[in-house]
Write a protein that holds these residues in place. Sequence first.
Motif, PDB file in Angstrom:
ATOM      1  N   MET A  73     -17.600  23.812  24.689  1.00 33.94           N
ATOM      2  CA  MET A  73     -16.661  24.633  23.919  1.00 33.94           C
ATOM      3  C   MET A  73     -16.146  25.815  24.745  1.00 33.94           C
ATOM      4  O   MET A  73     -14.955  26.156  24.692  1.00 33.94           O
ATOM      5  N   THR A 208     -18.049  21.880  14.413  1.00 31.49           N
ATOM      6  CA  THR A 208     -16.905  21.138  14.964  1.00 31.49           C
ATOM      7  C   THR A 208     -16.135  20.435  13.853  1.00 31.49           C
ATOM      8  O   THR A 208     -14.890  20.473  13.812  1.00 31.49           O
ATOM      9  N   LYS A 212     -11.940  20.282  12.146  1.00 31.25           N
ATOM     10  CA  LYS A 212     -11.485  18.961  12.571  1.00 31.25           C
ATOM     11  C   LYS A 212      -9.965  18.862  12.690  1.00 31.25           C
ATOM     12  O   LYS A 212      -9.438  18.386  13.704  1.00 31.25           O
ATOM     13  N   LEU A 215      -8.610  20.762  15.715  1.00 27.50           N
ATOM     14  CA  LEU A 215      -9.014  20.216  17.008  1.00 27.50           C
ATOM     15  C   LEU A 215      -8.404  18.839  17.273  1.00 27.50           C
ATOM     16  O   LEU A 215      -8.098  18.497  18.424  1.00 27.50           O
ATOM     17  N   LEU A 232     -12.533  26.831  18.361  1.00 29.24           N
ATOM     18  CA  LEU A 232     -13.709  26.591  19.192  1.00 29.24           C
ATOM     19  C   LEU A 232     -14.455  27.894  19.489  1.00 29.24           C
ATOM     20  O   LEU A 232     -15.684  27.894  19.632  1.00 29.24           O
ATOM     21  N   ALA A 235     -16.539  28.284  16.563  1.00 28.35           N
ATOM     22  CA  ALA A 235     -17.567  27.241  16.496  1.00 28.35           C
ATOM     23  C   ALA A 235     -18.756  27.560  17.396  1.00 28.35           C
ATOM     24  O   ALA A 235     -19.921  27.414  16.984  1.00 28.35           O
ATOM     25  N   TRP A 236     -18.490  28.008  18.639  1.00 32.44           N
ATOM     26  CA  TRP A 236     -19.635  28.258  19.524  1.00 32.44           C
ATOM     27  C   TRP A 236     -20.423  29.485  19.075  1.00 32.44           C
ATOM     28  O   TRP A 236     -21.654  29.542  19.234  1.00 32.44           O
ATOM     29  N   TYR A 367     -11.324  17.091  19.769  1.00 31.66           N
ATOM     30  CA  TYR A 367     -12.280  16.865  18.681  1.00 31.66           C
ATOM     31  C   TYR A 367     -13.204  15.693  18.995  1.00 31.66           C
ATOM     32  O   TYR A 367     -14.422  15.792  18.833  1.00 31.66           O
ATOM     33  N   ILE A 370     -15.895  16.655  21.779  1.00 36.34           N
ATOM     34  CA  ILE A 370     -17.003  17.501  21.328  1.00 36.34           C
ATOM     35  C   ILE A 370     -17.844  16.777  20.279  1.00 36.34           C
ATOM     36  O   ILE A 370     -19.080  16.879  20.281  1.00 36.34           O
ATOM     37  N   TYR A 371     -17.193  16.037  19.396  1.00 31.57           N
ATOM     38  CA  TYR A 371     -17.909  15.267  18.381  1.00 31.57           C
ATOM     39  C   TYR A 371     -18.870  14.281  19.045  1.00 31.57           C
ATOM     40  O   TYR A 371     -20.036  14.171  18.641  1.00 31.57           O
ATOM     41  N   CYS A 374     -21.928  16.000  20.554  1.00 29.69           N
ATOM     42  CA  CYS A 374     -22.914  16.323  19.511  1.00 29.69           C
ATOM     43  C   CYS A 374     -23.672  15.077  19.066  1.00 29.69           C
ATOM     44  O   CYS A 374     -24.905  15.084  18.969  1.00 29.69           O
TER      45      CYS A 374
END
Length: 564
Positions: A73, A208, A212, A215, A232, A235-236, A367, A370-371, A374
Amino acid sequence: MSGVKTSGGNAAFHNFVNDFAHISDPNERRRLALEKIDNAPFSWYHVRAIVVAGIGFFTDSYDIFSINIVVTMLGYVYFHNKGSKLPTNSDTAVKAATSGGTVVGQLFFGWLADIVGRKRIYGIELIIIIVGTLGQALSGPSQAMDIIGILCFWRVIMGIGIGGDYPLSSIITSEFATTKWRGAIMGAVFANQGWGQLAAAIVALCATAGFKNTLQAANTAAMCTGNCQTALDKAWRITIGLGAVPACIALYFRLTIPETPRYTFDVARELEKGAADIQKYISGAYGNAKENEIKALREAETNPVELVVPKASWSDFWAHFSQWKHGSILIGTAGSWLFLDIAFYGLGLNNSTILAAIGYAGQANVYTNIYNVCVGNLILICAGSIPGYWFAVATLDIVGRRTLQIAGFLILTILFCIIGFAYNKISGHGLLGLYVLCQLFMNWGPNTTTFIVPGECYPTRYRSTAHGISAASGKIGAIIAQTAIAPLRTRGCPGGTCWLNHVMEIFALFMLCGFFVSFLIPETKRETLEDINERLHGETNYARHNAESSIEGGSTGEKKVVEV
């Protein structure tokens, strides 16, 4: 005069004070109190100890391993003009900063706990973790300082707190645990690392998913500007900041535990206070015993006969561990932790890179990328890490610590050799399976045992210091992995992973070194800490010998512990 009866206790927290209230001899109460802990069946107060100590490792693991996902991120937010990826040096600095602070915390808090006691500082390390975590979440770049520099500062602070948690939680759990299931109890505390890793991946996934729509609109890294970067950035910060929540929950319980009885008996040398503290703790009450309870026990003392017990000091420490039979144990616990963490952190802190290499990350859409990072981390954690921790819990007191550690290092040597030498011949799914097996046998083996054995095999007066030295050696291994070995994965192909196979071969070599050095550690399963101390360090277990003397009718007076 008999001892003092205290109130409290129920079906879950039995009041053992009243069991010993009729005994006037404080040394006899010491023997009975330690015997009560050592022989106690697994019960609710053990669960409480696991939760209170384990939340610290949950938080530690969450904070350390959440950076795997956060660096992705950060690349989009702060390095848009550099390919939306952290430069290798910045990536390494962020990951190694925590380990650097951890080394300091392990050595300092390990030493301090043997000087002032476990209770006085247990909880301070958690406060440091909370401050460091919140400091990261609230960090931002400025004209004078880059965001990476600010994050590194706060991660060093957080690392100091994390480092303090290692020796403190280990020895406190060890000194309160029942002998039969001490390995399982300590292993369950350490297994909270797996839940911390899992929580970090889930929180990052939820953060994340919450952005959605924003992103998904960025089909390439170059398109992630404006709202995408803002999303982002939030998010972080959410991912990092929530790591402070479990630490806040555990803080009260840590600040209110009593001193461990073994420290009180053997180091502080307050027999009556130790007897009162231990019985109050097991009964389910919080804090130290009240002064009137201690005074009543002290007044019951009669006919003392002195026993000589070594006093902790630097000269005694060097004299003790300069002997090969004692120093070799420290070499074994410290060396095995060093070699293990080179591979453990080199592999674990680069999960995102490894997942990209096998097709579970690296997609163009922001998206999706990063998805998948994870989800990929969730796959590794659920398939390998968590089962490994709990397999260790189930087998530590049956198979033994030494056997699990030696077998684990041997299996890991084989697995890393297969990955390294056959890297280009193994399919992506096959490679993933091998990584999962590495995580499984690390945790069902040396990653757990290197934490447990130092908490059991040293004298009470140096148990925390020696554990801190061993743990700090491990974090030095982590720093070596992060700064010297892991960056080699991009050698010859900046931004790629063309040298990853050779990194795995290097890890195999260190696993082999860990295999050999593990023969220096002792087996400690199902022995009391006093029996282990007598066997390994030649210091008489007075509690057992007093009991034997009493049975034989050879004891005529009370034995009073004095220092030399």
